[in-house]
Design a protein around this motif. Structure first.
Motif, PDB file in Angstrom:
ATOM      1  N   SER A  88       0.884  -1.759  -0.068  1.00  0.00           N
ATOM      2  CA  SER A  88       0.422  -0.293   0.374  1.00  0.00           C
ATOM      3  C   SER A  88       0.858   1.138   0.041  1.00  0.00           C
ATOM      4  O   SER A  88       1.638   1.310   0.747  1.00  0.00           O
ATOM      5  CB  SER A  88      -0.886  -0.036   1.315  1.00  0.00           C
ATOM      6  N   PHE A  89       0.649   1.745  -1.072  1.00  0.00           N
ATOM      7  CA  PHE A  89       1.814   3.394  -1.191  1.00  0.00           C
ATOM      8  C   PHE A  89       0.411   4.232  -1.173  1.00  0.00           C
ATOM      9  O   PHE A  89       0.045   4.496  -2.390  1.00  0.00           O
ATOM     10  CB  PHE A  89       2.542   3.251  -2.415  1.00  0.00           C
ATOM     11  N   HIS A  90       1.500   5.394  -0.821  1.00  0.00           N
ATOM     12  CA  HIS A  90       0.802   6.493  -1.006  1.00  0.00           C
ATOM     13  C   HIS A  90       1.580   7.717  -1.805  1.00  0.00           C
ATOM     14  O   HIS A  90       2.807   8.528  -1.557  1.00  0.00           O
ATOM     15  CB  HIS A  90       0.969   8.166   0.789  1.00  0.00           C
ATOM     16  N   LYS A  91       1.043   7.270  -3.155  1.00  0.00           N
ATOM     17  CA  LYS A  91       1.675   8.426  -4.063  1.00  0.00           C
ATOM     18  C   LYS A  91       1.268   9.242  -4.021  1.00  0.00           C
ATOM     19  O   LYS A  91       0.200  10.192  -4.285  1.00  0.00           O
ATOM     20  CB  LYS A  91       0.914   7.623  -5.444  1.00  0.00           C
ATOM     21  N   PRO A  92       2.345  10.212  -3.860  1.00  0.00           N
ATOM     22  CA  PRO A  92       2.680  11.870  -4.012  1.00  0.00           C
ATOM     23  C   PRO A  92       2.439  12.643  -5.366  1.00  0.00           C
ATOM     24  O   PRO A  92       2.304  11.850  -6.714  1.00  0.00           O
ATOM     25  CB  PRO A  92       3.738  12.304  -3.831  1.00  0.00           C
ATOM     26  N   PHE A  93       1.876  13.516  -5.732  1.00  0.00           N
ATOM     27  CA  PHE A  93       1.667  14.569  -6.488  1.00  0.00           C
ATOM     28  C   PHE A  93       2.300  14.709  -7.859  1.00  0.00           C
ATOM     29  O   PHE A  93       3.613  15.065  -6.645  1.00  0.00           O
ATOM     30  CB  PHE A  93       1.076  15.976  -6.379  1.00  0.00           C
ATOM     31  N   GLY A  94       2.472  14.587  -8.995  1.00  0.00           N
ATOM     32  CA  GLY A  94       3.664  14.649  -9.734  1.00  0.00           C
ATOM     33  C   GLY A  94       4.246  13.339  -9.898  1.00  0.00           C
ATOM     34  O   GLY A  94       5.581  13.545 -10.829  1.00  0.00           O
ATOM     35  N   VAL A  95       4.301  12.835  -9.015  1.00  0.00           N
ATOM     36  CA  VAL A  95       4.804  11.153  -9.313  1.00  0.00           C
ATOM     37  C   VAL A  95       4.457  10.713 -10.447  1.00  0.00           C
ATOM     38  O   VAL A  95       2.635  10.243 -10.123  1.00  0.00           O
ATOM     39  CB  VAL A  95       5.078  10.084  -8.056  1.00  0.00           C
ATOM     40  N   LEU A  96       4.975   9.806 -11.377  1.00  0.00           N
ATOM     41  CA  LEU A  96       4.378   8.637 -12.362  1.00  0.00           C
ATOM     42  C   LEU A  96       4.019   7.205 -11.981  1.00  0.00           C
ATOM     43  O   LEU A  96       4.357   6.865 -10.293  1.00  0.00           O
ATOM     44  CB  LEU A  96       5.232   8.555 -13.624  1.00  0.00           C
ATOM     45  N   SER A  97       2.943   6.370 -11.990  1.00  0.00           N
ATOM     46  CA  SER A  97       2.559   5.061 -11.445  1.00  0.00           C
ATOM     47  C   SER A  97       3.369   4.018 -12.255  1.00  0.00           C
ATOM     48  O   SER A  97       3.049   3.107 -12.774  1.00  0.00           O
ATOM     49  CB  SER A  97       0.756   4.970 -10.961  1.00  0.00           C
ATOM     50  N   GLN A  98       5.162   4.067 -12.412  1.00  0.00           N
ATOM     51  CA  GLN A  98       6.023   3.283 -12.808  1.00  0.00           C
ATOM     52  C   GLN A  98       7.384   3.953 -12.531  1.00  0.00           C
ATOM     53  O   GLN A  98       7.502   4.329 -11.710  1.00  0.00           O
ATOM     54  CB  GLN A  98       5.798   3.755 -14.421  1.00  0.00           C
ATOM     55  N   PHE A  99       8.260   2.624 -12.813  1.00  0.00           N
ATOM     56  CA  PHE A  99       9.585   2.616 -12.274  1.00  0.00           C
ATOM     57  C   PHE A  99      10.576   3.191 -13.036  1.00  0.00           C
ATOM     58  O   PHE A  99      11.682   3.897 -12.739  1.00  0.00           O
ATOM     59  CB  PHE A  99      10.171   1.440 -12.040  1.00  0.00           C
TER      60      PHE A  99
END
Length: 193
Positions: free
Chosen positions: A13-24
């Protein structure tokens, strides 16, 4: 910290910040998931746009991810959405019934205006605000996930989305994870059946 029994697969479970892509992999100078110390071999179960925030599930369990994303299972996804303006009941009903977007009628969904309005910390960078136009937080729960669907739905009824935070997928909620934080979870935490 709670004990997580060893499993064949990893669930995050990850809290993705604004501006970050959902990929590596980074693209266009935008940061990716690479810089958050996530376990090797996991990948995002679905997407959360770069300009959206909140709950992102990562795993190395391909069949489970396919089940989570398959529209026939209609797993709920819940969002807090800050819109420009002050929607009336008729506007909320139009969202509930599913507006038409590019010729496609979205499925009915749950929509509420939380009272009192949630107190959510400022985003970095802050949203654009206009002095004479109020903003309102709405809570939407959808069972489908078309590309940029929530943003297109609110725009279709006249209330552009300024900020979008996914707070739950299936049975799993964002809880107290701060942007950029993650924790290992069990598969049953996401879908109990």
């Amino acid at each position: 910290m709670s004990f997580i029994p060893k499993s064949k697969y990893t669930y995050i479970s990850f809290h993705k910040p604004f501006g970050v892509l959902s990929q590596f992999t980074s693209e266009g100078g935008h940061p990716s998931l690479e810089g958050f110390g996530l376990p090797k071999g996991v990948y995002a179960a679905g997407r959360l746009d770069r300009d959206s925030e909140g709950l992102l599930i990562l795993s190395d369990d391909g069949p489970f991810i396919n089940k989570l994303l398959d529209p026939k299972f209609a797993h709920p996804r819940t969002y807090l959405v800050q819109v420009e303006g002050d929607p009336l009941d008729q506007d909320l009903n139009a969202l509930r019934k599913g507006p038409v977007i590019k010729g496609y009628k979205t499925k009915e969904c749950l929509v509420e205006r939380p009272e009192p309005q949630p107190l959510i910390g400022e985003r970095n960078p802050p949203i654009r605000e206009r002095k004479n136009i109020p903003t309102t937080w709405l809570k939407l729960t959808l069972t489908e996930g078309k590309n940029r669907q929530v943003r297109r739905m609110t725009a279709a009824v006249g209330f552009p989305t300024l900020r979008l935070i996914r707070i739950a997928i299936g049975d799993l909620s964002l809880e107290n994870l701060e942007p950029g934080q993650w924790r290992e979870i069990l598969k049953e935490d996401i879908l109990s059946s």
